[in-house]
Enzyme design. Structure first.
Site, PDB file in Angstrom:
ATOM      1  CB  CYS A   1      -4.489 -12.747  49.319  1.00 33.11           C
ATOM      2  SG  CYS A   1      -4.857 -13.063  51.045  1.00 33.11           S
TER       3      CYS A   1
HETATM    4  N1  LIG Z   1      -7.570 -11.657  54.460  1.00 36.20           N
HETATM    5  C1  LIG Z   1      -7.540 -12.793  53.796  1.00 36.20           C
HETATM    6  O1  LIG Z   1      -8.475 -13.096  53.072  1.00 36.20           O
HETATM    7  C2  LIG Z   1      -6.372 -13.761  53.925  1.00 36.20           C
HETATM    8  C3  LIG Z   1      -6.519 -15.042  53.388  1.00 36.20           C
HETATM    9  C4  LIG Z   1      -5.485 -15.949  53.502  1.00 36.20           C
HETATM   10  C5  LIG Z   1      -4.300 -15.559  54.113  1.00 36.20           C
HETATM   11  N2  LIG Z   1      -4.151 -14.286  54.607  1.00 36.20           N
HETATM   12  C6  LIG Z   1      -2.890 -13.954  55.250  1.00 36.20           C
HETATM   13  O2  LIG Z   1      -3.072 -13.964  56.658  1.00 36.20           O
HETATM   14  C7  LIG Z   1      -2.287 -12.955  57.288  1.00 36.20           C
HETATM   15  C8  LIG Z   1      -3.175 -12.017  58.089  1.00 36.20           C
HETATM   16  O3  LIG Z   1      -4.069 -11.368  57.217  1.00 36.20           O
HETATM   17  P1  LIG Z   1      -5.391 -10.634  57.711  1.00 36.20           P
HETATM   18  O4  LIG Z   1      -6.178 -10.337  56.495  1.00 36.20           O
HETATM   19  O5  LIG Z   1      -6.008 -11.400  58.823  1.00 36.20           O
HETATM   20  O6  LIG Z   1      -4.756  -9.282  58.298  1.00 36.20           O
HETATM   21  P2  LIG Z   1      -5.518  -8.210  59.221  1.00 36.20           P
HETATM   22  O7  LIG Z   1      -4.815  -6.923  58.985  1.00 36.20           O
HETATM   23  O8  LIG Z   1      -6.985  -8.295  59.024  1.00 36.20           O
HETATM   24  O9  LIG Z   1      -5.234  -8.714  60.693  1.00 36.20           O
HETATM   25  C9  LIG Z   1      -3.977  -8.730  61.279  1.00 36.20           C
HETATM   26  C10 LIG Z   1      -4.118  -8.334  62.742  1.00 36.20           C
HETATM   27  O10 LIG Z   1      -2.851  -8.472  63.351  1.00 36.20           O
HETATM   28  C11 LIG Z   1      -2.706  -7.434  64.302  1.00 36.20           C
HETATM   29  N3  LIG Z   1      -1.278  -7.319  64.585  1.00 36.20           N
HETATM   30  C12 LIG Z   1      -0.307  -6.703  63.868  1.00 36.20           C
HETATM   31  N4  LIG Z   1       0.885  -6.872  64.460  1.00 36.20           N
HETATM   32  C13 LIG Z   1       0.681  -7.613  65.577  1.00 36.20           C
HETATM   33  C14 LIG Z   1       1.514  -8.105  66.605  1.00 36.20           C
HETATM   34  N5  LIG Z   1       2.836  -7.922  66.578  1.00 36.20           N
HETATM   35  N6  LIG Z   1       0.946  -8.790  67.603  1.00 36.20           N
HETATM   36  C15 LIG Z   1      -0.389  -9.013  67.644  1.00 36.20           C
HETATM   37  N7  LIG Z   1      -1.239  -8.563  66.691  1.00 36.20           N
HETATM   38  C16 LIG Z   1      -0.709  -7.879  65.668  1.00 36.20           C
HETATM   39  C17 LIG Z   1      -3.339  -6.242  63.630  1.00 36.20           C
HETATM   40  O11 LIG Z   1      -3.714  -5.256  64.589  1.00 36.20           O
HETATM   41  C18 LIG Z   1      -4.541  -6.877  62.946  1.00 36.20           C
HETATM   42  O12 LIG Z   1      -5.680  -6.878  63.774  1.00 36.20           O
HETATM   43  C19 LIG Z   1      -1.533 -12.265  56.150  1.00 36.20           C
HETATM   44  O13 LIG Z   1      -0.278 -12.868  56.006  1.00 36.20           O
HETATM   45  C20 LIG Z   1      -2.385 -12.574  54.940  1.00 36.20           C
HETATM   46  O14 LIG Z   1      -1.626 -12.569  53.748  1.00 36.20           O
HETATM   47  C21 LIG Z   1      -5.180 -13.384  54.545  1.00 36.20           C
END
Ligand SMILES: NC(=O)c1ccc[n+]([C@@H]2O[C@H](COP(=O)([O-])OP(=O)(O)OC[C@H]3O[C@@H](n4cnc5c(N)ncnc54)[C@H](O)[C@@H]3O)[C@@H](O)[C@H]2O)c1
Length: 445
Positions: free
Chosen positions: A273
């Protein structure tokens, strides 16, 4: 009307919830819906993650395997790689990654891929919500035209909203249900339906007038952190130059009960993030001829911290008449923050890269990260993978310098100070008592 239809299905817990992307954000969200009585299906491209969920195994620290198992056994929760099941869902929430390209421009390809799967199966009566952090305008400029290409109409057939995720991995005090949720629809009906949906699992929902406001609010939150951490890092370097204890300065300033909020310096920013999100905002600003200078400055200060840490190691070794080349440097912690296993964008990667480039023999210990690979770590760092070593007395004694990069709670810092000859503490992990009793020479950020 479609809004009433969705609201009533949600109120009666008849709504089937789909979450696309089961990572740090998507899995806790999916579990929360299932725990609150909804039928919840997670959609993943990673077949192994889907298999683990269906086997009752959690791969995310904040979600217990016992909870997943129980919900799967009750047939409330399932994961699949078959996107045809999207048709069964009344609400679909997109939680896929939003990284940066090498050029530091937003990479919304994961959002587009997920939206394409939804578009192919979009049907009357569905509410689509984007949660992935992204630039203002993504929901109504990118997603809306895709979905209307199907011939279905917004408000008449489907609803579309943005709701940013604020999950804080590893924080037991704040979990999905007690973190207030901001919701902004592309239309008022979309806002109302999305807000109603989240009110089933979150105590406090704050509706705003548009998806753009919700998208920008998320970017403000994370830019606020990036800028203030940048300020704290600059203070740390300033205090180092002036031989003043930064941490004591911050502690003193933080006694002011108004108008000050404490931020702390560190070895650099990490995670999915804070290092990324401000670029989504500055990129969009540039499209409109606006130069966001605070964002650029914070990025510059924060990205130089790994270099500063390496300089502290070099200074410490120099005082012992040792060269960096050939010295054994042991990193404690490689995750980007304490008590979690996430190494994405972790400053440890850049620190290791720089230490190795100077000829140091680098090892690391991290109770949460068994192996460190550089090819999938989302940074410019490269090189041979490393395995976490056991933190034996011998390892501590034989290290020329120990660097505390992540202040994981389970490390016995007293033992570190007793056995290691030189410690660089980038997190203020060593309190006054430990420092007074320490046999090691300690250099603090
Ligand atoms: N990690 C954090 O602390 C956090 C906090 C707030 C917001 N976010 C935001 O949330 C979003 C997700 O982040 P995250 O940390 O959960 O990412 P992550 O990488 O942990 O998880 C994303 C998941 O999506 C899957 N994926 C990718 N493409 C896909 C598709 N087309 N269809 C289905 N699944 C698919 C991946 O295999 C993965 O398991 C990002 O935009 C991030 O900026 C993250």
């Amino acid at each position: 009307m479609i809004k009433e239809q969705i609201i009533s299905r949600v109120s009666e817990k008849r709504a089937h919830i789909g979450v696309v992307g089961l990572g740090y954000v998507g899995l806790p969200l999916l579990v929360e819906f299932a725990r609150n009585g909804f039928q919840a299906t997670g959609f993943e491209v990673d077949a192994e993650k889907a298999r683990q969920i269906n086997n009752g195994e959690s791969y995310i620290g904040d979600v217990s395997s016992a909870t997943v198992k129980e919900l799967v056994n009750q047939k409330r929760l399932r994961a699949t790689t078959d996107f045809n099941h999207l048709q069964e869902c009344d609400a679909i929430i997109i939680c896929v990654p939003t990284p940066l390209r090498k050029t530091k421009e937003p990479d919304v390809s994961y959002i587009l891929a997920a939206a394409e799967e939804i578009k192919q199966r979009l049907r009357r009566g569905q509410l689509i919500i984007l949660e992935s952090t992204t630039y203002p305008g993504t929901t109504d400029e990118v997603l809306l035209p895709m979905f209307t290409e199907t011939g279905l109409k917004l408000d008449e057939d489907f609803l579309l909203a943005f709701s940013p995720e604020r999950v804080d991995p590893g924080n037991p005090q704040f979990q999905t249900h007690n973190i207030p949720k901001v919701v902004g629809g592309v239309t008022d009906d979309s806002t109302a339906a999305a807000a109603h949906l989240y009110s089933q699992i979150v105590n406090d929902v704050h509706s705003v007038s548009s998806a753009r406001v919700a998208e920008t609010a998320k970017l403000l939150e994370n830019t606020f952190r990036a800028v203030n951490i940048g300020m704290a890092n600059e203070m740390a370097r300033l205090c180092y130059a002036l031989n003043i204890d930064t941490w004591e300065v911050i502690r003193a300033a933080a006694t002011k009960p108004f108008g000050f909020m404490a931020f702390y310096p560190g070895p650099g920013i990490g995670g999915h993030c804070i290092p990324l999100d401000p670029h989504y905002l500055s990129w969009k600003a540039r499209q409109h001829g606006f130069d966001s200078r605070f964002i650029g400055l914070a990025e510059e200060v924060n990205s130089r911290m790994p270099e500063h840490v390496v300089q502290l190691v070099a200074d410490g070794l120099n005082d012992e008449r040792k060269a960096m080349k050939g010295s054994r440097v042991l990193l404690l912690g490689v995750a980007y923050k304490k008590d979690i296993n996430d190494v994405r964008e972790s400053p440890a990667l850049s620190i290791i890269d720089r230490l190795r480039a100077k000829g140091a023999e680098v090892r690391y210990h991290d109770p949460f990260v068994q192996e460190l690979r550089f090819d999938d770590a989302h940074t410019d760092a490269s090189g041979e993978p490393l395995d976490s070593i056991s933190l034996t007395d011998d390892e501590l004694r034989s290290a020329d310098c120990v660097v505390i990069v992540t202040d994981h709670s389970e490390i016995d810092y007293g033992r570190v100070c007793t056995l290691a000859p030189l410690v660089v503490d980038t997190r203020n992990a060593l309190n006054g008592e430990l420092r007074r009793k320490s046999c090691a020479r300690i250099i603090r950020l």
